[in-house]
Design a protein around this motif. Structure first.
Motif, PDB file in Angstrom:
ATOM      1  N   LEU A 221       0.837  -1.188   0.000  1.00 47.41           N
ATOM      2  CA  LEU A 221       0.000   0.000   0.000  1.00 47.41           C
ATOM      3  C   LEU A 221       0.876   1.243   0.000  1.00 47.41           C
ATOM      4  O   LEU A 221       1.822   1.332   0.773  1.00 47.41           O
ATOM      5  N   PRO A 223       1.729   5.017   1.020  1.00 48.29           N
ATOM      6  CA  PRO A 223       1.394   5.655   2.300  1.00 48.29           C
ATOM      7  C   PRO A 223       0.045   6.359   2.209  1.00 48.29           C
ATOM      8  O   PRO A 223      -0.314   6.901   1.170  1.00 48.29           O
ATOM      9  N   MET A 224      -0.671   6.335   3.301  1.00 56.56           N
ATOM     10  CA  MET A 224      -1.992   6.954   3.360  1.00 56.56           C
ATOM     11  C   MET A 224      -1.864   8.472   3.229  1.00 56.56           C
ATOM     12  O   MET A 224      -1.015   9.067   3.862  1.00 56.56           O
ATOM     13  N   VAL A 225      -2.683   9.070   2.410  1.00 59.51           N
ATOM     14  CA  VAL A 225      -2.716  10.542   2.351  1.00 59.51           C
ATOM     15  C   VAL A 225      -4.134  11.011   2.666  1.00 59.51           C
ATOM     16  O   VAL A 225      -5.112  10.323   2.353  1.00 59.51           O
ATOM     17  N   ALA A 256     -16.218   3.501  -7.000  1.00 63.11           N
ATOM     18  CA  ALA A 256     -15.102   2.565  -7.101  1.00 63.11           C
ATOM     19  C   ALA A 256     -13.779   3.310  -6.992  1.00 63.11           C
ATOM     20  O   ALA A 256     -13.581   4.337  -7.626  1.00 63.11           O
ATOM     21  N   GLY A 257     -12.889   2.794  -6.170  1.00 58.87           N
ATOM     22  CA  GLY A 257     -11.526   3.298  -6.125  1.00 58.87           C
ATOM     23  C   GLY A 257     -11.321   4.563  -5.327  1.00 58.87           C
ATOM     24  O   GLY A 257     -10.200   5.073  -5.228  1.00 58.87           O
ATOM     25  N   ILE A 258     -12.359   5.085  -4.709  1.00 57.40           N
ATOM     26  CA  ILE A 258     -12.239   6.375  -4.024  1.00 57.40           C
ATOM     27  C   ILE A 258     -11.527   6.224  -2.673  1.00 57.40           C
ATOM     28  O   ILE A 258     -11.035   7.201  -2.105  1.00 57.40           O
ATOM     29  N   GLY A 259     -11.488   4.986  -2.147  1.00 59.02           N
ATOM     30  CA  GLY A 259     -10.729   4.787  -0.907  1.00 59.02           C
ATOM     31  C   GLY A 259     -11.535   4.274   0.276  1.00 59.02           C
ATOM     32  O   GLY A 259     -11.114   4.411   1.421  1.00 59.02           O
ATOM     33  N   LYS A 260     -12.679   3.617   0.031  1.00 59.12           N
ATOM     34  CA  LYS A 260     -13.495   3.082   1.121  1.00 59.12           C
ATOM     35  C   LYS A 260     -12.757   1.966   1.861  1.00 59.12           C
ATOM     36  O   LYS A 260     -12.708   1.947   3.091  1.00 59.12           O
ATOM     37  N   SER A 261     -12.197   1.041   1.084  1.00 58.90           N
ATOM     38  CA  SER A 261     -11.521  -0.097   1.717  1.00 58.90           C
ATOM     39  C   SER A 261     -10.294   0.388   2.477  1.00 58.90           C
ATOM     40  O   SER A 261      -9.993  -0.081   3.577  1.00 58.90           O
ATOM     41  N   ARG A 262      -9.583   1.333   1.876  1.00 61.83           N
ATOM     42  CA  ARG A 262      -8.370   1.843   2.520  1.00 61.83           C
ATOM     43  C   ARG A 262      -8.716   2.545   3.827  1.00 61.83           C
ATOM     44  O   ARG A 262      -8.050   2.338   4.855  1.00 61.83           O
ATOM     45  N   ARG A 410     -20.752   1.323  -2.473  1.00 64.20           N
ATOM     46  CA  ARG A 410     -20.822   2.255  -3.581  1.00 64.20           C
ATOM     47  C   ARG A 410     -22.215   2.891  -3.565  1.00 64.20           C
ATOM     48  O   ARG A 410     -23.139   2.348  -2.942  1.00 64.20           O
ATOM     49  N   LEU A 443       0.220  11.407  -2.992  1.00 59.71           N
ATOM     50  CA  LEU A 443       0.048   9.978  -3.252  1.00 59.71           C
ATOM     51  C   LEU A 443       0.893   9.518  -4.434  1.00 59.71           C
ATOM     52  O   LEU A 443       1.536   8.487  -4.400  1.00 59.71           O
ATOM     53  N   PRO A 464      -7.972   7.880  -5.956  1.00 58.31           N
ATOM     54  CA  PRO A 464      -6.678   7.255  -5.655  1.00 58.31           C
ATOM     55  C   PRO A 464      -6.398   6.008  -6.498  1.00 58.31           C
ATOM     56  O   PRO A 464      -5.244   5.765  -6.854  1.00 58.31           O
ATOM     57  N   GLU A 468      -3.095   5.529  -8.908  1.00 56.12           N
ATOM     58  CA  GLU A 468      -2.171   4.390  -8.857  1.00 56.12           C
ATOM     59  C   GLU A 468      -2.074   3.697 -10.206  1.00 56.12           C
ATOM     60  O   GLU A 468      -0.992   3.337 -10.665  1.00 56.12           O
ATOM     61  N   HIS A 490     -11.837  -4.450  -9.804  1.00 54.42           N
ATOM     62  CA  HIS A 490     -12.939  -3.505  -9.754  1.00 54.42           C
ATOM     63  C   HIS A 490     -14.093  -3.934 -10.648  1.00 54.42           C
ATOM     64  O   HIS A 490     -15.235  -3.668 -10.342  1.00 54.42           O
TER      65      HIS A 490
HETATM   66  N1  LIG Z   1      -6.193   8.118   1.189  1.00 56.63           N
HETATM   67  C1  LIG Z   1      -5.430   7.273   0.500  1.00 56.63           C
HETATM   68  N2  LIG Z   1      -4.081   7.348   0.538  1.00 56.63           N
HETATM   69  C2  LIG Z   1      -3.326   6.506  -0.175  1.00 56.63           C
HETATM   70  N3  LIG Z   1      -3.815   5.522  -0.961  1.00 56.63           N
HETATM   71  C3  LIG Z   1      -5.146   5.383  -1.030  1.00 56.63           C
HETATM   72  C4  LIG Z   1      -6.030   6.247  -0.322  1.00 56.63           C
HETATM   73  N4  LIG Z   1      -7.289   5.887  -0.580  1.00 56.63           N
HETATM   74  C5  LIG Z   1      -7.199   4.840  -1.406  1.00 56.63           C
HETATM   75  N5  LIG Z   1      -5.924   4.536  -1.686  1.00 56.63           N
HETATM   76  C6  LIG Z   1      -5.472   3.457  -2.565  1.00 56.63           C
HETATM   77  O1  LIG Z   1      -6.227   3.522  -3.762  1.00 56.63           O
HETATM   78  C7  LIG Z   1      -6.658   2.225  -4.174  1.00 56.63           C
HETATM   79  C8  LIG Z   1      -8.178   2.152  -4.252  1.00 56.63           C
HETATM   80  O2  LIG Z   1      -8.718   2.387  -2.957  1.00 56.63           O
HETATM   81  P1  LIG Z   1      -9.812   1.409  -2.297  1.00 56.63           P
HETATM   82  O3  LIG Z   1      -9.542   0.015  -2.661  1.00 56.63           O
HETATM   83  O4  LIG Z   1      -9.877   1.754  -0.858  1.00 56.63           O
HETATM   84  O5  LIG Z   1     -11.118   1.909  -3.058  1.00 56.63           O
HETATM   85  P2  LIG Z   1     -12.625   1.491  -2.772  1.00 56.63           P
HETATM   86  O6  LIG Z   1     -13.382   2.746  -2.546  1.00 56.63           O
HETATM   87  O7  LIG Z   1     -12.685   0.476  -1.701  1.00 56.63           O
HETATM   88  O8  LIG Z   1     -13.054   0.884  -4.166  1.00 56.63           O
HETATM   89  P3  LIG Z   1     -14.125  -0.292  -4.478  1.00 56.63           P
HETATM   90  O9  LIG Z   1     -15.485   0.346  -4.506  1.00 56.63           O
HETATM   91  O10 LIG Z   1     -13.738  -0.776  -5.815  1.00 56.63           O
HETATM   92  O11 LIG Z   1     -13.987  -1.325  -3.405  1.00 56.63           O
HETATM   93  C9  LIG Z   1      -6.048   1.265  -3.187  1.00 56.63           C
HETATM   94  O12 LIG Z   1      -4.836   0.760  -3.691  1.00 56.63           O
HETATM   95  C10 LIG Z   1      -5.805   2.112  -1.963  1.00 56.63           C
HETATM   96  O13 LIG Z   1      -4.742   1.610  -1.169  1.00 56.63           O
END
Ligand SMILES: Nc1ncnc2c1ncn2[C@@H]1O[C@H](COP(=O)(O)OP(=O)(O)OP(=O)(O)O)[C@@H](O)[C@H]1O
Ligand SMILES: [Mg+2]
Length: 500
Positions: A221, A223-225, A256-262, A410, A443, A464, A468, A490
């Motif tokens: 991963l 680093p978190m921002v 999708a991909g906005i960072g929910k899981s993170r 989502r 990021l 995010p 990436e 995704h």
């Molecule tokens: N705030 C952040 N800082 C750094 N990296 C991030 C951040 N938010 C998300 N990422 C990275 O971006 C990618 C997508 O984020 P994540 O998987 O959390 O999206 P998601 O909202 O869960 O998407 P989905 O709906 O597809 O599950 C991941 O690799 C995650 O580590």
């Protein structure tokens, strides 16, 4: 139609099984899909010699002891057992569900299996287990729907043969990987070169590497921002629920991909660090679980039930867990209802779902009473009606316990039936907005040459995942697998109808 969970024959019109309450899903058209997968192949060195003339009981005991850690590690990393061939085990990472980092998962899994083999041998010098293990990454044709559970191969493709060939030539008790696995994971795993492998049936020798260990100081991963305010809010809400014994529902919504899981991962870490308990529940798109997906994960995690456990073993674990929480006069009923809900197919079924829901409520109360607990319901937009109904019931019934629910989804969660209803519980909804330009830059800076940063930030629009992916495609020679996986994971998260 017959219930996918308990086998009970219901009327053709039934929407829920009148036996166990699972949602009755009409069989969807099953098909195939091309996917990028990583195949892990492991076999015992000299197994025929070992079996020759040996007492069958000893052979069985040996297999059991060897399989247990292998299966546990595969499960832990989200792999799927494709099949057993004698003493060999073939596992697939990236199907049915892509996680986005399946090659890395397979390699980490391989390293941990070798470690487990070492531990087994150290614990019992007469055991003398020695294995060959290899991983290969590539395209495979993957069967969709339940065909795999009915005994069909999950994946077919040259990648499986390559894994088998690499395995046959692997040095004992090491992890060998092929070129594509190496390319996809070299940032996060330390490798040593080894001579190319001349394999039967392959024209050119196969390039191969030995995996040594996860690379020091490297995390998969970035680093978190940013997201400080969101994370702080979540932590405060959990503390409030704990302090006031008022269950709180937090929903995190975003595309999708906005960072929910993170954000979830960071929140779980924070709760852990603050001495809270966490129970993760995910609604995976292809989970074998029919109904109540996230809740079933909570229960299985609490009881320590493994995917490889047969129903009887799983029930014994559930009973043991519940016996520690409830007075003897209550245990038998709760064990039965919980076992029905997780679909073990052993207990006498019930007419109504209410007792099953009530049992889950009692369990959540008892667990949280032992220590404030955060339960996650991740990707709730993928859940079925049974999970939503159970969750709504819990929101309606839970009172006066230090528990909190984190829901991620989502935006299409809004279209679900039944709709999520937090009932009388306090409810906080967080909509995840795109990252700011500054956070986006932070990021992407470690991932791309400086001159590319501004255009990447611009193109990604604060997402995010896009940041990436775009940064990775710049280095297309080394990283296509990661990009491919990221996209596939995704797509996996999309409903079947939208996947074209
Ligand atoms: N705030 C952040 N800082 C750094 N990296 C991030 C951040 N938010 C998300 N990422 C990275 O971006 C990618 C997508 O984020 P994540 O998987 O959390 O999206 P998601 O909202 O869960 O998407 P989905 O709906 O597809 O599950 C991941 O690799 C995650 O580590
Ligand atoms: Mg996610």
């Amino acid at each position: 139609m017959s219930c996918p969970r308990c086998g009970y024959e219901n009327s053709e019109l039934a929407r829920f099984c009148s036996n166990c309450g699972a949602e009755l899903v009409r069989t969807t058209s099953e098909g195939e899909e091309r996917k990028l997968v990583s195949a892990l192949f492991i076999d015992v060195v000299g197994s025929t010699a070992r079996a020759d003339g040996a007492d069958p009981e000893d052979v069985r005991d040996f297999l059991r002891r060897y399989h247990r850690p292998v299966l546990e590690q595969i499960k832990r990393y989200g792999g799927t057992i494709e099949k057993f061939i004698g003493d060999a085990v073939l596992a697939i990472f990236g199907a049915p569900t892509s996680h986005g980092d399946d090659a890395e998962r397979a390699v980490r899994c391989g390293l941990d299996i070798i470690e487990a083999v070492r531990d087994l041998n150290a614990a019992d010098p007469t055991f003398r287990l020695s294995v060959r293990l290899a991983i290969s990454t590539g395209e495979a044709v993957v069967t969709l729907g339940g065909a795999h559970e009915r005994g069909e191969m999950l994946a077919t493709g040259d990648v499986l043969n390559t894994a088998a060939r690499l395995q046959a030539a692997a040095p004992a008790n090491r992890v060998v990987v092929g070129a594509r696995t190496h390319a996809a994971t070299q940032r996060v795993i330390e490798y040593e070169a080894m001579p190319a492998i001349k394999a039967k049936g392959k024209g050119v020798p196969l390039d191969a590497w030995l995996a040594i260990a996860p690379a020091a100081g490297q995390s998969a991963l970035a680093p978190m921002v940013g997201r400080d305010a969101e994370l702080k809010l979540l932590r405060d809400l959990f503390e409030k629920a704990r302090r006031e014994r008022r269950p709180h529902v937090m929903t995190v919504i975003g595309p999708a991909g906005i960072g929910k899981s993170r954000l979830t991962i960071e929140f779980l870490k924070a709760v852990d660090a603050a001495g809270g308990r966490t129970m993760r529940g995910r609604c995976l798109p292809y989970s074998e679980q029919a109904g109540y997906q996230a809740s079933v994960e909570h229960i299985k995690e609490l009881a320590g039930v493994l995917e490889s456990d047969v129903p009887q073993a799983a029930r014994a674990k559930v009973a043991e867990m519940l016996a520690a929480l409830f007075p003897p006069e209550e245990v038998a009923d709760i064990v039965r209802f919980v076992s029905l809900l997780i679909g073990l197919g052993i207990d006498e079924p019930v007419e109504m779902r209410q007792p099953l829901f009530y049992a889950v409520r009692r369990l959540i109360e008892a667990v949280s009473e032992e220590g404030a607990t955060l339960f996650t319901f991740e990707d709730l937009h993928l859940s079925d009606a049974s999970q939503l109904e159970l969750l709504n019931y819990l929101c309606d019934q839970l009172r006066d316990v230090p528990a909190a629910f984190l829901i991620t989804a989502r935006p299409e969660l809004d279209e679900k039936q039944p709709a999520l209803d937090a009932g009388r519980l306090e409810h906080t909804k967080i909509v995840l907005e795109p990252l700011s330009a500054d956070d986006s830059e932070a990021l992407v800076r470690p991932l791309a040459p400086p001159e590319n940063v501004p255009s990447l930030v611009e193109m990604a629009g604060g997402n995010p995942l896009f940041l990436e992916e775009l940064a990775a495609t710049q280095d297309a020679v080394v990283l296509p697998t990661n990009v491919h996986e990221a996209i596939a994971s995704h797509i996996d998260a999309l409903p079947q109808a939208q996947r074209t």
